[in-house]
Design a protein around this motif. Structure first.
Motif, PDB file in Angstrom:
ATOM      1  N   VAL A 206      44.375  51.352 -43.584  1.00 29.02           N
ATOM      2  CA  VAL A 206      44.190  49.852 -44.103  1.00 29.02           C
ATOM      3  C   VAL A 206      45.086  49.640 -45.450  1.00 29.02           C
ATOM      4  O   VAL A 206      45.470  50.763 -46.167  1.00 29.02           O
ATOM      5  N   PRO A 207      45.468  48.499 -45.752  1.00 29.49           N
ATOM      6  CA  PRO A 207      46.000  48.165 -46.975  1.00 29.49           C
ATOM      7  C   PRO A 207      45.077  48.759 -48.361  1.00 29.49           C
ATOM      8  O   PRO A 207      44.063  48.484 -48.123  1.00 29.49           O
ATOM      9  N   GLY A 208      45.989  48.932 -49.252  1.00 30.83           N
ATOM     10  CA  GLY A 208      45.365  49.427 -50.381  1.00 30.83           C
ATOM     11  C   GLY A 208      45.553  50.702 -51.030  1.00 30.83           C
ATOM     12  O   GLY A 208      45.848  51.721 -49.935  1.00 30.83           O
ATOM     13  N   ARG A 209      45.499  50.933 -52.077  1.00 33.10           N
ATOM     14  CA  ARG A 209      45.572  52.337 -52.807  1.00 33.10           C
ATOM     15  C   ARG A 209      44.512  53.037 -52.328  1.00 33.10           C
ATOM     16  O   ARG A 209      43.264  52.862 -52.581  1.00 33.10           O
ATOM     17  N   GLY A 210      44.912  54.373 -51.980  1.00 34.54           N
ATOM     18  CA  GLY A 210      43.833  55.230 -51.437  1.00 34.54           C
ATOM     19  C   GLY A 210      43.380  56.324 -52.542  1.00 34.54           C
ATOM     20  O   GLY A 210      43.411  55.993 -53.936  1.00 34.54           O
ATOM     21  N   ALA A 211      42.678  57.347 -52.274  1.00 31.59           N
ATOM     22  CA  ALA A 211      42.353  58.433 -53.177  1.00 31.59           C
ATOM     23  C   ALA A 211      43.468  59.001 -53.762  1.00 31.59           C
ATOM     24  O   ALA A 211      44.496  59.297 -53.225  1.00 31.59           O
ATOM     25  N   GLY A 212      43.343  59.332 -54.892  1.00 27.63           N
ATOM     26  CA  GLY A 212      44.290  59.937 -55.686  1.00 27.63           C
ATOM     27  C   GLY A 212      45.003  61.200 -55.520  1.00 27.63           C
ATOM     28  O   GLY A 212      45.890  61.645 -55.725  1.00 27.63           O
ATOM     29  N   PHE A 213      43.997  62.172 -54.884  1.00 27.42           N
ATOM     30  CA  PHE A 213      44.290  63.192 -54.459  1.00 27.42           C
ATOM     31  C   PHE A 213      45.122  63.404 -52.954  1.00 27.42           C
ATOM     32  O   PHE A 213      45.612  64.249 -52.568  1.00 27.42           O
ATOM     33  N   SER A 214      45.027  62.348 -52.352  1.00 23.43           N
ATOM     34  CA  SER A 214      45.526  62.230 -50.632  1.00 23.43           C
ATOM     35  C   SER A 214      46.804  61.784 -50.622  1.00 23.43           C
ATOM     36  O   SER A 214      47.284  61.053 -51.453  1.00 23.43           O
TER      37      SER A 214
END
Length: 197
Positions: A104-112
């Motif tokens: 999905v659009p949007g910023r994900g998890a910082g570690f991923s």
């Protein structure tokens, strides 16, 4: 005789993103996070970068050679294979649900690894039917310790890639006629609606 259902499906969008990440980074793995900093979300790592525990459960291995509806007689290997893991305790809570990996659009998890892509992996879910749960009860799972000892699942006889999440977890539709007198009823409410992980 019922066939054992897959515990893992992926949308075309998720597979396409994984292919781009493999082209840039090499072989990958995923782990369904159980909370903490990034919430409960699927996390993508370089293969071996995340330490899989002895009791973690292999939900499935995505085959990046495949498109929607396709199967192959041979299991994926090398960078075409993306193992997807979940912790043992979390699996116990969710073992009645098929994990559907989507984007999905949007910023994900910082570690991923997909973080710079301005999209994020998302786990959706569909509750297994009673017949599927019975079929799964007679099949084992691959644990982290089994994987370390060389255990690998064979090729899936059923397609693991779907065109979009709606193909794997249909959204219940409202009926225009109320069969119970009052509020609108969900069409096809015999089975539980799809659940999101």
């Amino acid at each position: 005789m019922s066939t054992t259902p897959a515990r893992l499906l992926a949308t075309v969008a998720a597979v396409d993103l994984l292919r781009r990440l493999v082209a840039r980074n090499g072989s990958l793995m995923m782990h369904q996070s159980g909370g903490c900093c990034d919430g409960s979300s699927p996390m993508c790592f370089l293969d071996g970068e995340f330490l899989v525990g002895d009791r973690d459960v292999l939900v499935g291995v995505l085959d990046l050679r495949l498109d929607a509806g396709e199967t192959r007689p041979d299991p994926p290997s090398g960078s075409y294979a993306v193992p997807v893991w979940i912790s043992g305790s979390q699996f116990e809570a969710w073992k009645h649900t098929c994990l559907v990996l989507d984007v999905v659009p949007g910023r994900g998890a910082g570690f991923s690894l997909e973080s710079p892509e301005v999209v994020r992996f998302l786990s959706r879910g569909r509750a297994f039917t009673g017949e599927e749960i019975a079929a799964l009860a007679s099949s084992g799972v691959v644990l982290g310790r089994d994987w370390a000892d060389g255990a690998r699942p064979g090729a899936s006889p059923a397609p693991l890639v779907v065109s979009d999440a709606g193909d794997a977890c249909p959204v219940p539709q409202r009926s225009t006629t109320d069969t119970r007198g009052g509020a609108e009823a969900l069409a096809g409410e015999v089975d539980p609606p799809a659940s999101a992980w």
